[in-house]
Design an enzyme around this catalytic site. Structure first.
Site, PDB file in Angstrom:
ATOM      1  N   PRO A   1      66.594  85.631 -26.091  1.00 32.30           N
ATOM      2  CA  PRO A   1      67.163  86.879 -25.546  1.00 32.30           C
ATOM      3  C   PRO A   1      66.434  87.362 -24.290  1.00 32.30           C
ATOM      4  O   PRO A   1      67.009  88.073 -23.467  1.00 32.30           O
ATOM      5  CB  PRO A   1      66.979  87.891 -26.689  1.00 32.30           C
ATOM      6  CG  PRO A   1      66.845  87.064 -27.912  1.00 32.30           C
ATOM      7  CD  PRO A   1      66.198  85.779 -27.497  1.00 32.30           C
TER       8      PRO A   1
ATOM      9  N   ASP B   1      44.698  76.099 -34.790  1.00 33.28           N
ATOM     10  CA  ASP B   1      44.630  75.317 -33.547  1.00 33.28           C
ATOM     11  C   ASP B   1      44.025  76.047 -32.364  1.00 33.28           C
ATOM     12  O   ASP B   1      43.909  75.475 -31.279  1.00 33.28           O
ATOM     13  CB  ASP B   1      46.012  74.746 -33.186  1.00 33.28           C
ATOM     14  CG  ASP B   1      46.972  75.799 -32.642  1.00 33.28           C
ATOM     15  OD1 ASP B   1      46.689  77.006 -32.753  1.00 33.28           O
ATOM     16  OD2 ASP B   1      48.017  75.384 -32.099  1.00 33.28           O
TER      17      ASP B   1
ATOM     18  N   THR C   1      70.776  86.264 -31.995  1.00 35.90           N
ATOM     19  CA  THR C   1      69.628  86.690 -32.787  1.00 35.90           C
ATOM     20  C   THR C   1      69.640  88.209 -32.910  1.00 35.90           C
ATOM     21  O   THR C   1      70.567  88.864 -32.457  1.00 35.90           O
ATOM     22  CB  THR C   1      68.301  86.190 -32.173  1.00 35.90           C
ATOM     23  OG1 THR C   1      67.239  86.518 -33.077  1.00 35.90           O
ATOM     24  CG2 THR C   1      68.032  86.795 -30.807  1.00 35.90           C
TER      25      THR C   1
ATOM     26  N   GLU D   1      67.769  79.710 -37.504  1.00 33.80           N
ATOM     27  CA  GLU D   1      66.310  79.681 -37.471  1.00 33.80           C
ATOM     28  C   GLU D   1      65.772  80.719 -38.441  1.00 33.80           C
ATOM     29  O   GLU D   1      66.227  81.861 -38.442  1.00 33.80           O
ATOM     30  CB  GLU D   1      65.771  80.040 -36.072  1.00 33.80           C
ATOM     31  CG  GLU D   1      66.168  79.100 -34.974  1.00 33.80           C
ATOM     32  CD  GLU D   1      65.574  79.492 -33.616  1.00 33.80           C
ATOM     33  OE1 GLU D   1      64.670  80.356 -33.569  1.00 33.80           O
ATOM     34  OE2 GLU D   1      66.018  78.931 -32.610  1.00 33.80           O
TER      35      GLU D   1
ATOM     36  N   GLU E   1      70.334  81.463 -28.837  1.00 33.25           N
ATOM     37  CA  GLU E   1      70.067  82.917 -28.844  1.00 33.25           C
ATOM     38  C   GLU E   1      70.642  83.571 -27.590  1.00 33.25           C
ATOM     39  O   GLU E   1      69.930  84.204 -26.811  1.00 33.25           O
ATOM     40  CB  GLU E   1      68.579  83.200 -29.006  1.00 33.25           C
ATOM     41  CG  GLU E   1      68.056  82.725 -30.363  1.00 33.25           C
ATOM     42  CD  GLU E   1      66.609  83.115 -30.654  1.00 33.25           C
ATOM     43  OE1 GLU E   1      65.848  83.344 -29.692  1.00 33.25           O
ATOM     44  OE2 GLU E   1      66.248  83.199 -31.840  1.00 33.25           O
TER      45      GLU E   1
ATOM     46  N   ASN F   1      48.899  82.981 -33.339  1.00 34.21           N
ATOM     47  CA  ASN F   1      50.178  82.799 -34.020  1.00 34.21           C
ATOM     48  C   ASN F   1      51.036  84.056 -33.913  1.00 34.21           C
ATOM     49  O   ASN F   1      50.513  85.163 -33.815  1.00 34.21           O
ATOM     50  CB  ASN F   1      49.946  82.432 -35.482  1.00 34.21           C
ATOM     51  CG  ASN F   1      49.298  81.069 -35.624  1.00 34.21           C
ATOM     52  OD1 ASN F   1      49.437  80.220 -34.742  1.00 34.21           O
ATOM     53  ND2 ASN F   1      48.580  80.856 -36.708  1.00 34.21           N
TER      54      ASN F   1
ATOM     55  N   ASP G   1      51.774  77.333 -36.421  1.00 27.15           N
ATOM     56  CA  ASP G   1      51.148  76.337 -37.308  1.00 27.15           C
ATOM     57  C   ASP G   1      50.954  76.895 -38.714  1.00 27.15           C
ATOM     58  O   ASP G   1      50.916  76.138 -39.690  1.00 27.15           O
ATOM     59  CB  ASP G   1      49.815  75.821 -36.736  1.00 27.15           C
ATOM     60  CG  ASP G   1      48.917  76.932 -36.223  1.00 27.15           C
ATOM     61  OD1 ASP G   1      49.304  77.600 -35.253  1.00 27.15           O
ATOM     62  OD2 ASP G   1      47.832  77.143 -36.797  1.00 27.15           O
TER      63      ASP G   1
ATOM     64  N   SER H   1      50.349  75.808 -30.675  1.00 27.19           N
ATOM     65  CA  SER H   1      51.389  76.218 -31.614  1.00 27.19           C
ATOM     66  C   SER H   1      51.168  77.654 -32.054  1.00 27.19           C
ATOM     67  O   SER H   1      50.074  78.026 -32.477  1.00 27.19           O
ATOM     68  CB  SER H   1      51.396  75.309 -32.849  1.00 27.19           C
ATOM     69  OG  SER H   1      52.325  75.825 -33.797  1.00 27.19           O
TER      70      SER H   1
HETATM   71 CA    CA Z   1      48.171  78.633 -33.669  1.00 30.11          CA
END
Ligand code: CA
Length: 507
Positions: free
Chosen positions: A138, A293, A224, A282, A185, A297, A403, A400
């Site tokens: 979006p 990582d 979405t 999704e 989306e 997040n 993750d 990521s």
């Molecule tokens: Ca991460």
């Protein structure tokens, strides 16, 4: 003073309980427990998007099954009940020097590779065209570089041609294309166009390309923010502009997207008003709040909106319950028009585990991860996207952000929650090709089918033997035994062998 100490001790206990439960849940490998759903649609999609997986494998990531053995991730997914794979396609996710933008560098070739591997384990493919060279959502719907100066007429023609050519490439690689998304989306635009008339023309160009490619392939339009009644008006808009499509899809991330009952109502609106299938394209949910990582997040310790919509524990059990609940919400759409649910990027794990590291060790591992993300495009964005996407990817590139929402631990081992994709099926469910009811597809199944077709006795009840229908055409023939032999030899199969099917309910 004593009261202060007691308060302090109580606080410590609470902290230990809080963090203790978090850590235990992340590390636990006990089975999860999930109540089955009686799906109105016996082929209800229990899908997963694993678009980044090729880049991850190139980065050195391996996947490990529940028994502790390294295995093809597509086999692990199929064994655990996933029956459909989703993959995004970007037109040209590379800079002038050929360096990938990241996010899996998901060009058509990558999608073809993923589709081919999914088909090897009986799974169909949803091709998710972004009609952009990088992320479309979006917040941004940038046209591909090659389309930026095109008139709307020429852009429609380019979108048609790109869709048609890409689908041929993906099919010719061996993929079983079952559905195509015209845009990702697209609440506020598609391929750089945001006025309704242009949007409708672009949707229609993509839809026509899919219809010409294969009239049996479903066309999906994806929005979405179902918490906002605005997206219902998109169903009206598609109708008013005569866009030809089959599936009204939305993302549903419980952190942001409202209640499950609202989700069902929103999907019901499109389904009931316009006779469309409805789907969640999704969703995802964290099994832990820990990062593994070094890249922050989207859902984390300080950002996990524990409000009314994050109803489940941050544990494998909670993650599996979320998947079940979203499937149940889609299955509750009237008249069996709820088509299915795709989990988003359930395998986007770390390229180098930072769990337990601190100080310089942590910093140097994160720095190494950064070089891997840049080299293989296995993070959500690489610095090379800056020329195309300066304000987002070019600024915040890294690893990521999900993750902790994967179905695999940082070392690549499948979490017990992955089993939800099979466990959500009611009793009596089975795998296509599993003629002896062992739960595995193996050479014994081929032997049983051979004996059955030759009218020779087996110890297996006929009802079970008929599950050996590996190609799912409704009859058990010696061809099914051939499919099993090809499947076991890692040859192309091109049929739904090995996918979990909902059994006929008794009573
Ligand atoms: Ca991460």
């Amino acid at each position: 003073m004593k009261q202060v100490i007691i308060r302090f001790l109580s606080l410590c206990t609470a902290m230990i309980m809080l963090f203790g439960s978090c850590r235990a849940s992340a590390a636990e490998t006990n089975a999860v427990s999930i109540a089955p759903i009686d799906f109105q649609n016996p082929d209800f999609i229990r899908g997963m998007d694993v678009s980044s997986v090729i880049a991850l494998e190139q980065s050195g990531v391996v996947f490990i099954n529940e028994q502790g053995s390294k295995e093809d991730i597509f086999k692990i997914l199929a064994d655990n009940g996933v029956n459909y794979i989703r993959v995004r396609v970007w037109n040209d996710p590379y800079n002038a020097d050929g360096c990938g933008y990241g996010g899996g560098n998901n060009d058509v070739r990558t999608a073809a590779e993923i589709g081919k591997r999914a088909a090897g384990y009986g799974m169909k493919l949803l091709v998710d065209f972004h009609y952009s060279d990088f992320w479309a959502d979006p917040g941004k719907q940038k046209a591909p570089k090659a389309w930026i100066d095109l008139s709307i007429d020429d852009k429609c023609a380019a979108l048609y041609d790109f869709t048609a050519a890409s689908l041929r490439t993906i099919r010719d690689a061996g993929a079983m294309i079952g559905m195509v998304q015209i845009g990702n989306e697209t609440n506020f635009g598609i391929a750089g166009e945001s006025d309704r008339n242009s949007m409708a023309r672009l949707y229609q160009a993509g839809s026509q390309a899919v219809r010409a490619f294969d009239p049996d392939v479903f066309v999906a339009i994806h929005y979405t923010n179902p918490e906002n009644s605005y997206i219902r008006t998109m169903a009206d808009f598609l109708h008013d502009y005569n866009v030809d499509y089959d599936v009204f899809a939305t993302s549903y991330y419980p952190c942001w997207h409202g209640s499950l009952s609202n989700l069902t109502d929103t999907l019901n609106y499109a389904a009931a008003s316009y006779g469309k299938y409805a789907m969640v394209a999704e969703t995802s949910y964290p099994y832990t709040l820990d990062d593994s990582d070094g890249h922050p997040n989207t859902v984390s310790e300080r950002n996990n909106n524990t409000g009314e919509d994050m109803l489940w524990d941050f544990s494998p059990q909670g993650q599996a319950e979320e998947v079940r609940a979203v499937m149940n919400a889609v299955n509750s759409v009237n008249n069996g028009m709820g088509l299915g649910v795709f989990y988003w990027e359930g395998a986007w794990i770390t390229v180098g585990d930072v769990t337990g590291l601190s100080g310089k060790k942590y910093q140097s591992r994160v720095a190494l991860n950064q070089t891997i993300w840049e080299k293989f495009g296995s993070g959500w964005a690489a610095s090379f996207c800056a020329g195309y996407d300066p304000d987002d990817g070019g600024k915040w590139y890294g690893g990521s952000a999900v993750d902790n929402q994967a179905f695999f631990a940082p070392d690549g081992t499948a979490l017990p929650s992955l089993r939800v994709f099979a466990d959500v099926l009611p009793e009596g469910s089975y795998r296509l090709g599993d003629a002896d009811g062992s739960g595995e597809i193996d050479v014994i199944d081929a032997t049983c089918i051979g004996r059955y077709c030759a009218n020779m006795p087996t110890d297996i009840p006929e009802e079970t033997l008929l599950h050996g229908d590996a190609d799912g055409d409704g009859s058990l023939t010696i061809i099914d035994a051939t499919w099993i032999q090809r499947y076991l030899a890692d040859m192309e199969v091109g049929c739904p062998i090995g996918v979990w099917k909902q059994g006929i309910l008794k009573g």
